[in-house]
Design a protein around this motif. Structure first.
Motif, short mmCIF file in Angstrom:
data_model
loop_
_atom_site.label_atom_id
_atom_site.label_comp_id
_atom_site.label_asym_id
_atom_site.label_seq_id
_atom_site.Cartn_x
_atom_site.Cartn_y
_atom_site.Cartn_z
N TYR A 54 0.83 -1.21 0.00
CA TYR A 54 0.00 0.00 0.00
C TYR A 54 0.87 1.26 0.00
O TYR A 54 0.66 2.17 -0.81
CB TYR A 54 -0.92 -0.04 1.23
N ALA A 55 1.87 1.30 0.87
CA ALA A 55 2.71 2.49 1.01
C ALA A 55 3.54 2.74 -0.26
O ALA A 55 3.64 3.89 -0.72
CB ALA A 55 3.63 2.35 2.22
N PHE A 56 4.13 1.70 -0.84
CA PHE A 56 4.90 1.90 -2.07
C PHE A 56 4.00 2.37 -3.22
O PHE A 56 4.40 3.20 -4.03
CB PHE A 56 5.66 0.63 -2.47
N ALA A 57 2.79 1.85 -3.27
CA ALA A 57 1.84 2.29 -4.31
C ALA A 57 1.50 3.76 -4.11
O ALA A 57 1.46 4.54 -5.08
CB ALA A 57 0.59 1.43 -4.28
N CYS A 58 1.25 4.17 -2.88
CA CYS A 58 0.94 5.57 -2.60
C CYS A 58 2.14 6.46 -2.92
O CYS A 58 1.97 7.55 -3.48
CB CYS A 58 0.50 5.75 -1.15
N LEU A 59 3.33 6.02 -2.61
CA LEU A 59 4.53 6.77 -2.94
C LEU A 59 4.65 6.94 -4.45
O LEU A 59 4.88 8.05 -4.94
CB LEU A 59 5.78 6.06 -2.40
N ASN A 60 4.47 5.86 -5.19
CA ASN A 60 4.60 5.92 -6.65
C ASN A 60 3.48 6.70 -7.33
O ASN A 60 3.61 7.06 -8.49
CB ASN A 60 4.69 4.51 -7.23
N SER A 61 2.40 6.94 -6.62
CA SER A 61 1.32 7.76 -7.18
C SER A 61 1.29 9.15 -6.55
O SER A 61 0.33 9.88 -6.71
CB SER A 61 -0.03 7.05 -7.05
N ASP A 62 2.37 9.50 -5.83
CA ASP A 62 2.58 10.84 -5.25
C ASP A 62 1.61 11.19 -4.12
O ASP A 62 1.41 12.35 -3.81
CB ASP A 62 2.57 11.93 -6.32
N TYR A 63 1.03 10.19 -3.48
CA TYR A 63 0.20 10.42 -2.28
C TYR A 63 1.09 10.25 -1.05
O TYR A 63 0.88 9.36 -0.23
CB TYR A 63 -0.98 9.45 -2.24
N ILE A 64 2.06 11.13 -0.93
CA ILE A 64 3.08 10.99 0.10
C ILE A 64 2.52 11.11 1.52
O ILE A 64 2.98 10.44 2.43
CB ILE A 64 4.22 12.01 -0.13
N ASP A 65 1.51 11.93 1.70
CA ASP A 65 0.97 12.09 3.05
C ASP A 65 0.33 10.80 3.57
O ASP A 65 0.19 10.63 4.77
CB ASP A 65 -0.03 13.24 3.10
N ARG A 66 -0.01 9.90 2.69
CA ARG A 66 -0.57 8.61 3.13
C ARG A 66 0.51 7.69 3.69
O ARG A 66 0.21 6.59 4.16
CB ARG A 66 -1.30 7.93 1.99
N LEU A 67 1.77 8.12 3.66
CA LEU A 67 2.86 7.31 4.20
C LEU A 67 2.99 7.42 5.71
O LEU A 67 3.65 6.59 6.34
CB LEU A 67 4.20 7.72 3.56
N ALA A 68 2.38 8.42 6.31
CA ALA A 68 2.56 8.67 7.75
C ALA A 68 2.15 7.47 8.59
O ALA A 68 2.88 7.08 9.51
CB ALA A 68 1.78 9.92 8.16
N ILE A 69 1.01 6.88 8.32
CA ILE A 69 0.53 5.75 9.13
C ILE A 69 1.40 4.51 8.88
O ILE A 69 1.83 3.87 9.84
CB ILE A 69 -0.96 5.48 8.87
N PRO A 70 1.71 4.15 7.62
CA PRO A 70 2.61 3.01 7.43
C PRO A 70 3.97 3.19 8.10
O PRO A 70 4.54 2.23 8.61
CB PRO A 70 2.75 2.93 5.90
N VAL A 71 4.49 4.42 8.15
CA VAL A 71 5.76 4.66 8.85
C VAL A 71 5.65 4.19 10.29
O VAL A 71 6.56 3.55 10.82
CB VAL A 71 6.15 6.16 8.77
N ALA A 72 4.54 4.49 10.94
CA ALA A 72 4.35 4.09 12.34
C ALA A 72 4.06 2.61 12.48
O ALA A 72 4.41 2.00 13.51
CB ALA A 72 3.21 4.91 12.95
N MET A 73 3.44 1.99 11.48
CA MET A 73 3.00 0.59 11.59
C MET A 73 4.10 -0.42 11.26
O MET A 73 4.08 -1.53 11.78
CB MET A 73 1.81 0.34 10.64
N LEU A 74 5.03 -0.06 10.40
CA LEU A 74 6.02 -1.01 9.92
C LEU A 74 7.20 -1.11 10.89
O LEU A 74 8.10 -0.29 10.86
CB LEU A 74 6.51 -0.60 8.52
N LYS A 75 7.18 -2.14 11.74
CA LYS A 75 8.22 -2.23 12.78
C LYS A 75 8.61 -3.64 13.21
O LYS A 75 9.51 -3.81 14.01
CB LYS A 75 7.78 -1.44 14.00
N PHE A 76 7.98 -4.66 12.67
CA PHE A 76 8.19 -5.99 13.22
C PHE A 76 9.22 -6.84 12.49
O PHE A 76 9.58 -7.90 12.97
CB PHE A 76 6.86 -6.74 13.32
N SER A 77 9.71 -6.40 11.36
CA SER A 77 10.74 -7.17 10.66
C SER A 77 11.80 -6.19 10.14
O SER A 77 11.52 -5.00 9.98
CB SER A 77 10.14 -7.96 9.48
#
Length: 180
Positions: A54-77
């Motif tokens: 989801y985050a890479f797709a949003c990045l590639n479609s220039d929806y950068i503000d949608r990265l804020a939540i994935p930044v906080a969620m991605l932590k287990f690996s």
């Protein structure tokens, strides 16, 4: 038995959503993947593969503000933490570049990590300018390919200004990125 059928249906539905997103992503339908991921995020927020896709797709479609939540969620690996760091750098660069363009904030004293993403490249070019008179637009030549040029400027939005980065190859526009 009924609960088992519902569980199996739910699992196959999830597999279908994730597989559909992956297929769309591979076909460069990033905006569709970002939208599907956004619509299904609450249900699958614990699946780090889903969140990363989801985050890479949003990045590639220039929806950068949608990265804020994935930044906080991605932590287990390790891979998820690396993705989180990558997204956070780009998100921070966008916010700092906006601050610099709107408020004339000097970025030259910052020593930040960078990425290969277009916004990161333009951020680095702009930061190298140091203290300068504000301009209507900025042109930057790519260091690796002299035919590739980036034009940076602000456009008037309905409520706030937006950052625009246009990529040119020779004199032909190849992509336009708009960030708010």
């Amino acid at each position: 038995m009924r609960i088992l059928l519902i569980l199996l249906f739910s699992l196959s539905l999830f597999a279908d959503i994730k597989q559909n997103m992956l297929s769309l992503y591979q076909n460069k339908k990033y905006e569709d993947v970002c939208r599907i991921g956004f619509d299904n995020f609450k249900r699958y927020k614990k699946d780090e593969e889903f969140v990363s896709l989801y985050a890479f797709a949003c990045l590639n479609s220039d929806y950068i503000d949608r990265l804020a939540i994935p930044v906080a969620m991605l932590k287990f690996s390790p891979e998820s933490r690396a993705n989180s760091a990558y997204f956070s750098v780009i998100l921070m660069q966008k916010k700092l570049l906006y601050h610099a363009l709107i408020d004339n904030y000097d970025l030259s004293s910052l020593n930040l990590p960078t990425t290969d993403y277009v916004l990161s490249k333009v951020f680095d070019f702009y930061a190298k300018l140091g203290v300068h008179e504000q301009r209507d637009f900025y042109l930057f030549e790519d260091e690796k390919d002299k035919k590739l040029t980036y034009k940076l400027y602000l456009s008037e939005g309905t409520k706030l200004k937006k950052i625009v980065i246009e990529e040119f190859y020779d004199t032909i526009t190849i992509q336009r990125h708009v960030y708010w």
